[in-house]
Write a protein that holds these residues in place. Sequence first.
Motif, PDB file in Angstrom:
ATOM      1  N   GLN A  24      23.931  12.102 -40.356  1.00 15.94           N
ATOM      2  CA  GLN A  24      23.006  12.803 -41.233  1.00 15.94           C
ATOM      3  C   GLN A  24      21.997  13.558 -40.379  1.00 15.94           C
ATOM      4  O   GLN A  24      21.597  13.096 -39.324  1.00 15.94           O
ATOM      5  CB  GLN A  24      22.260  11.812 -42.129  1.00 15.94           C
ATOM      6  N   GLU A  25      21.586  14.707 -40.860  1.00 20.42           N
ATOM      7  CA  GLU A  25      20.599  15.483 -40.121  1.00 20.42           C
ATOM      8  C   GLU A  25      19.206  15.143 -40.605  1.00 20.42           C
ATOM      9  O   GLU A  25      18.980  14.907 -41.782  1.00 20.42           O
ATOM     10  CB  GLU A  25      20.838  16.977 -40.329  1.00 20.42           C
ATOM     11  N   LEU A  26      18.276  15.147 -39.652  1.00 17.80           N
ATOM     12  CA  LEU A  26      16.875  14.974 -39.997  1.00 17.80           C
ATOM     13  C   LEU A  26      16.283  16.348 -40.272  1.00 17.80           C
ATOM     14  O   LEU A  26      16.784  17.367 -39.807  1.00 17.80           O
ATOM     15  CB  LEU A  26      16.120  14.317 -38.838  1.00 17.80           C
ATOM     16  N   ALA A  27      15.222  16.357 -41.032  1.00 16.68           N
ATOM     17  CA  ALA A  27      14.540  17.606 -41.339  1.00 16.68           C
ATOM     18  C   ALA A  27      13.944  18.196 -40.060  1.00 16.68           C
ATOM     19  O   ALA A  27      13.618  17.479 -39.122  1.00 16.68           O
ATOM     20  CB  ALA A  27      13.429  17.342 -42.351  1.00 16.68           C
ATOM     21  N   THR A  28      13.835  19.529 -40.029  1.00 12.34           N
ATOM     22  CA  THR A  28      13.131  20.194 -38.941  1.00 12.34           C
ATOM     23  C   THR A  28      11.668  20.224 -39.342  1.00 12.34           C
ATOM     24  O   THR A  28      11.324  20.725 -40.412  1.00 12.34           O
ATOM     25  CB  THR A  28      13.661  21.628 -38.755  1.00 12.34           C
ATOM     26  N   CYS A  29      10.821  19.682 -38.496  1.00 12.67           N
ATOM     27  CA  CYS A  29       9.412  19.511 -38.842  1.00 12.67           C
ATOM     28  C   CYS A  29       8.502  20.327 -37.936  1.00 12.67           C
ATOM     29  O   CYS A  29       8.866  20.665 -36.813  1.00 12.67           O
ATOM     30  CB  CYS A  29       9.024  18.036 -38.706  1.00 12.67           C
ATOM     31  N   ALA A  30       7.312  20.556 -38.446  1.00 16.84           N
ATOM     32  CA  ALA A  30       6.276  21.221 -37.655  1.00 16.84           C
ATOM     33  C   ALA A  30       5.887  20.318 -36.492  1.00 16.84           C
ATOM     34  O   ALA A  30       6.080  19.093 -36.537  1.00 16.84           O
ATOM     35  CB  ALA A  30       5.065  21.502 -38.538  1.00 16.84           C
ATOM     36  N   TRP A  31       5.325  20.921 -35.456  1.00 16.33           N
ATOM     37  CA  TRP A  31       4.904  20.153 -34.279  1.00 16.33           C
ATOM     38  C   TRP A  31       3.930  19.059 -34.698  1.00 16.33           C
ATOM     39  O   TRP A  31       3.031  19.279 -35.490  1.00 16.33           O
ATOM     40  CB  TRP A  31       4.230  21.087 -33.261  1.00 16.33           C
TER      41      TRP A  31
END
Length: 166
Positions: A24-31
Amino acid sequence: MGPTRTLRLGLLGCLLLVPWLRGQELATCAWGWVPSEEGCYGFFPRELSWRRAEAFCQRFGAGTHLASVHSAEEHQAIATLLSSRSGNDSEEEEARDDGIWIGLHRPLGSRRWQWSDSSEVDYGSWHRQPSSRRRACVALQDSADFMTWYSDACADRKPFICKSAA
């Protein structure tokens, strides 16, 4: 870095790796935000009232609110994140004494609890089911390693955790 902090960071790393290992992929998050299956979490030690904390979270874009919690696994991931952020810094330790705001609240005049992101209330971890109508906003209880909830006056100022949609 002490052994407890190293262990906490290691546990957080494991929580983040599990979805990847399952494919499963994790969300791309802000720094500075932490990804998970449910979205991204950002912890803010600045103490604000519940309403101001919610408005602060919303500044990060559509779908960002004070954190909603929908399962024991998500709750554990948030608690691990908060525990890993609480090191030996006396300011953070002082903040831990007041709990951490999440998005659950009871609007004025309502008898029902609601998440600030309008998602279904399908999970709970109350320390004690609240009875007072005045204490209508919910925080994670620091003395229980963030694993139980309690209601408090929405005007109280606390650190908070935001969640952005996945």
